[in-house]
Design a protein around this motif. Structure first.
Motif, short mmCIF file in Angstrom:
data_model
loop_
_atom_site.label_atom_id
_atom_site.label_comp_id
_atom_site.label_asym_id
_atom_site.label_seq_id
_atom_site.Cartn_x
_atom_site.Cartn_y
_atom_site.Cartn_z
N PHE A 44 32.04 -7.85 -22.45
CA PHE A 44 30.85 -6.93 -23.36
C PHE A 44 31.61 -6.08 -23.03
O PHE A 44 31.57 -4.79 -24.08
CB PHE A 44 29.59 -7.34 -22.68
N ILE A 45 31.93 -5.45 -21.87
CA ILE A 45 32.45 -4.11 -21.71
C ILE A 45 33.59 -3.60 -22.99
O ILE A 45 33.70 -3.13 -23.37
CB ILE A 45 32.37 -3.73 -20.54
N GLN A 49 30.43 -2.75 -25.85
CA GLN A 49 28.79 -2.32 -25.07
C GLN A 49 28.50 -1.75 -23.98
O GLN A 49 29.27 -1.89 -23.02
CB GLN A 49 28.45 -3.86 -24.78
N ARG A 50 27.17 -0.87 -23.84
CA ARG A 50 26.73 -0.54 -22.88
C ARG A 50 26.37 -1.66 -21.92
O ARG A 50 25.61 -1.79 -22.13
CB ARG A 50 25.86 0.39 -23.01
N ALA A 53 22.69 -2.15 -22.79
CA ALA A 53 22.66 -3.64 -24.20
C ALA A 53 22.63 -5.10 -23.36
O ALA A 53 22.94 -5.60 -23.51
CB ALA A 53 23.31 -2.81 -24.61
N ILE A 54 24.12 -4.77 -22.48
CA ILE A 54 24.15 -5.86 -21.86
C ILE A 54 23.58 -6.41 -20.98
O ILE A 54 23.08 -7.51 -20.88
CB ILE A 54 25.40 -5.77 -20.94
N ALA A 57 21.04 -8.36 -23.40
CA ALA A 57 21.68 -9.41 -23.69
C ALA A 57 21.52 -10.66 -22.78
O ALA A 57 21.73 -11.39 -23.62
CB ALA A 57 23.31 -9.15 -24.44
N GLU A 62 19.76 -4.11 -15.39
CA GLU A 62 21.32 -3.29 -15.63
C GLU A 62 21.74 -2.26 -14.37
O GLU A 62 22.53 -2.39 -14.54
CB GLU A 62 20.57 -1.06 -16.23
#
Length: 92
Positions: A44-45, A49-50, A53-54, A57, A62
């Motif tokens: 994802f990174i 993606q931040r 957002a990950i 998802a 976080e």
């Protein structure tokens, strides 16, 4: 060029080649040691993606995403996400 200088040059080149091979092998081994979730988060990174957002998802916090990222970097032996992504993309 004197023989001594030629030998020194040869040794420097050989050392660099061996070091590169050692690091490439260590990177592949470290990638195999990543947990499936750590690998997923790093993908994802790599896609830009931040963490927030990950987390959304994957239905995680976080803080969990940051922990997975930190653990993956530690296992890969790097200090930044960019280094981790570059290392993961080698030998692919």
């Amino acid at each position: 060029m004197p023989l001594e200088d030629q030998l020194q040059t040869f040794c420097l080149i050989a050392h660099r080649k061996l070091d590169h091979c050692r690091r490439a092998g260590a990177g592949a081994e470290a990638r195999r040691r990543l947990s499936p979730r750590e690998h997923q988060v790093m993908e994802f990174i790599a896609a830009g993606q931040r963490p927030k957002a990950i987390a959304q998802a994957l239905s995680l916090s976080e803080a969990s995403i940051r922990l997975y990222t930190q653990n993956a970097r530690m296992k890969l032996g790097v200090t930044t996400n960019a280094e981790a992504i570059n290392l993961m993309q080698e030998d692919v």
